[in-house]
Design an enzyme around this catalytic site. Structure first.
Site, PDB file in Angstrom:
ATOM      1  N   ASP A   1     -21.616  -3.575 -15.062  1.00  0.00           N
ATOM      2  CA  ASP A   1     -22.623  -3.494 -16.127  1.00  0.00           C
ATOM      3  C   ASP A   1     -24.046  -3.424 -15.556  1.00  0.00           C
ATOM      4  O   ASP A   1     -24.321  -3.978 -14.494  1.00  0.00           O
ATOM      5  CB  ASP A   1     -22.488  -4.725 -17.040  1.00  0.00           C
ATOM      6  CG  ASP A   1     -23.191  -4.526 -18.374  1.00  0.00           C
ATOM      7  OD1 ASP A   1     -23.526  -3.370 -18.710  1.00  0.00           O
ATOM      8  OD2 ASP A   1     -23.401  -5.523 -19.083  1.00  0.00           O
TER       9      ASP A   1
ATOM     10  N   HIS B   1     -26.046   5.764 -14.083  1.00  0.00           N
ATOM     11  CA  HIS B   1     -24.601   5.982 -14.027  1.00  0.00           C
ATOM     12  C   HIS B   1     -24.210   6.683 -12.716  1.00  0.00           C
ATOM     13  O   HIS B   1     -23.169   6.381 -12.135  1.00  0.00           O
ATOM     14  CB  HIS B   1     -24.126   6.795 -15.234  1.00  0.00           C
ATOM     15  CG  HIS B   1     -24.298   6.065 -16.544  1.00  0.00           C
ATOM     16  ND1 HIS B   1     -23.901   4.762 -16.716  1.00  0.00           N
ATOM     17  CD2 HIS B   1     -24.840   6.445 -17.730  1.00  0.00           C
ATOM     18  CE1 HIS B   1     -24.182   4.371 -17.957  1.00  0.00           C
ATOM     19  NE2 HIS B   1     -24.759   5.377 -18.589  1.00  0.00           N
TER      20      HIS B   1
ATOM     21  N   LEU C   1      -4.296   0.012  -1.577  1.00  0.00           N
ATOM     22  CA  LEU C   1      -5.007  -0.541  -2.740  1.00  0.00           C
ATOM     23  C   LEU C   1      -4.575   0.144  -4.043  1.00  0.00           C
ATOM     24  O   LEU C   1      -4.495   1.371  -4.104  1.00  0.00           O
ATOM     25  CB  LEU C   1      -6.519  -0.326  -2.540  1.00  0.00           C
ATOM     26  CG  LEU C   1      -7.409  -0.688  -3.738  1.00  0.00           C
ATOM     27  CD1 LEU C   1      -7.484  -2.201  -3.933  1.00  0.00           C
ATOM     28  CD2 LEU C   1      -8.817  -0.103  -3.563  1.00  0.00           C
TER      29      LEU C   1
HETATM   30  C1  IPE Z   1     -18.963  -3.344 -20.836  1.00  0.00           C
HETATM   31  O1  IPE Z   1     -20.324  -3.107 -20.793  1.00  0.00           O
HETATM   32  C2  IPE Z   1     -18.214  -2.059 -20.676  1.00  0.00           C
HETATM   33  C3  IPE Z   1     -18.290  -1.438 -19.360  1.00  0.00           C
HETATM   34  C4  IPE Z   1     -18.868  -1.931 -18.296  1.00  0.00           C
HETATM   35  C5  IPE Z   1     -17.637  -0.156 -19.257  1.00  0.00           C
HETATM   36  P1  IPE Z   1     -21.188  -2.888 -22.131  1.00  0.00           P
HETATM   37  O2  IPE Z   1     -22.564  -2.614 -21.680  1.00  0.00           O
HETATM   38  O3  IPE Z   1     -20.530  -1.869 -22.973  1.00  0.00           O
HETATM   39  O4  IPE Z   1     -21.056  -4.307 -22.845  1.00  0.00           O
HETATM   40  P2  IPE Z   1     -21.974  -4.994 -23.946  1.00  0.00           P
HETATM   41  O5  IPE Z   1     -22.155  -3.977 -25.037  1.00  0.00           O
HETATM   42  O6  IPE Z   1     -23.262  -5.343 -23.306  1.00  0.00           O
HETATM   43  O7  IPE Z   1     -21.208  -6.194 -24.363  1.00  0.00           O
HETATM   44  C1  IPE Z   2     -22.423  -0.012 -17.548  1.00  0.00           C
HETATM   45  O1  IPE Z   2     -23.803   0.098 -17.617  1.00  0.00           O
HETATM   46  C2  IPE Z   2     -21.724   1.328 -17.664  1.00  0.00           C
HETATM   47  C3  IPE Z   2     -21.079   1.566 -18.960  1.00  0.00           C
HETATM   48  C4  IPE Z   2     -20.955   0.715 -19.941  1.00  0.00           C
HETATM   49  C5  IPE Z   2     -20.498   2.889 -19.152  1.00  0.00           C
HETATM   50  P1  IPE Z   2     -24.550   0.205 -19.005  1.00  0.00           P
HETATM   51  O2  IPE Z   2     -24.636   1.639 -19.392  1.00  0.00           O
HETATM   52  O3  IPE Z   2     -23.929  -0.684 -20.015  1.00  0.00           O
HETATM   53  O4  IPE Z   2     -26.002  -0.325 -18.621  1.00  0.00           O
HETATM   54  P2  IPE Z   2     -26.887  -1.345 -19.437  1.00  0.00           P
HETATM   55  O5  IPE Z   2     -26.024  -2.541 -19.729  1.00  0.00           O
HETATM   56  O6  IPE Z   2     -27.308  -0.643 -20.681  1.00  0.00           O
HETATM   57  O7  IPE Z   2     -28.008  -1.674 -18.536  1.00  0.00           O
HETATM   58 MG    MG Z   3     -24.182  -2.639 -20.550  1.00  0.00          MG
END
Ligand code: IPE
Ligand code: IPE
Ligand code: MG
Length: 243
Positions: free
Chosen positions: A18, A35, A129
């Site tokens: 995240d 990303h 793995l």
């Molecule tokens: C969780 O992250 C999903 C992934 C890392 C793919 P999110 O960014 O979607 O989670 P919330 O919305 O902050 O809970």
């Molecule tokens: C995690 O990073 C990747 C996905 C959920 C696909 P985020 O896109 O949620 O990044 P933040 O949490 O908005 O910073």
């Molecule tokens: Mg996120």
């Protein structure tokens, strides 16, 4: 000299990757650039798991709730998955990595489903793995899918309701046959599970770190393993147990 706790290598690590968007925002870049950097951090983590002898790694790459994001961002993430497969498949095969993709395949483009099946087939005989990619994954949806599958067996008269055990449910999940995660890491400072491996995380240790996912490197990984090594896992008992 600083005493480092001995590392205990978890058999299965789950990672909620995240913070890509915030990583980018903090640098005045577009979320999509976060990303891209996130994929680099993932590539690095796969190598770390191989080097440190982790047997299973599950990464959360797209949740069933991420469909609420802007269309552009969703298609960017989907294209990244395609590009990751195209650029990394040979390397994963060379590294003896077995890939499994968990999540719902409903609503995915047929060409993407074919790609997923192709990666799984091409790495199926690898013995190193096990890389499990949670893509279009939601823990609640997984449990609902499993329930539907079991209900069909009952309706067809092949299974009696009394015969349903925890193993029946575990065996109907996308993760059938895989061990539960010993350790779940979440980056970016958020402290929640966000629908990741709900059933499987019943006795996982959670380690939350502040770094955004693109900044998660070997030093972060070792710090997490040191924290994990200090945890007492009791599984409801009194004495600490190694699983
Ligand atoms: C969780 O992250 C999903 C992934 C890392 C793919 P999110 O960014 O979607 O989670 P919330 O919305 O902050 O809970
Ligand atoms: C995690 O990073 C990747 C996905 C959920 C696909 P985020 O896109 O949620 O990044 P933040 O949490 O908005 O910073
Ligand atoms: Mg996120």
């Amino acid at each position: 000299m600083e005493q480092r706790p001995r590392l205990r290598i978890p058999n299965h690590i789950g990672v909620i990757m995240d913070g890509n968007g915030r990583w980018a925002k903090a640098r005045g870049k577009r979320r999509t650039e976060g990303h891209i950097e996130g994929v680099k951090a993932l590539r690095n983590l796969v190598q770390l798991c191989i080097r440190y002898g982790v047997a299973h790694l599950t990464v959360f790459s797209f949740s069933s709730e991420n469909w609420t994001r802007p269309k552009d961002e969703i298609s960017f993430i989907f294209n990244l998955l395609r590009r990751f497969v195209a650029s990394d498949l040979q390397n994963l095969i060379r590294n003896n990595v077995r890939v499994r993709i968990i999540g719902s395949r409903e609503g995915l483009e047929p060409s993407l489903v074919r790609l997923i099946e192709d990666v799984e087939a091409k790495t199926a005989s690898n013995t190193g793995l096990v890389l499990i990619v949670a893509f279009n994954y939601g823990g609640k949806a997984e449990i609902a899918d499993a329930t539907r599958r079991i209900a069909r067996e009952v309706a067809a008269g092949r299974l009696s309701p009394e015969a349903i055990t925890e193993d029946t449910i575990a065996g109907a999940l996308y993760t059938a046959g895989l061990p539960d995660p010993d350790l779940i890491i979440r980056t970016s400072g958020e402290q929640r599970i966000s629908n990741f491996l709900l059933w499987q995380a019943a006795y996982s240790e959670f380690v939350f770190v502040d770094e955004y996912w693109p900044d998660f490197d070997e030093a972060s990984f070792v710090r997490v393993l040191e924290t994990f090594a200090l945890r007492d896992r009791r599984f409801g008992g009194i004495e600490a147990k190694q699983p």
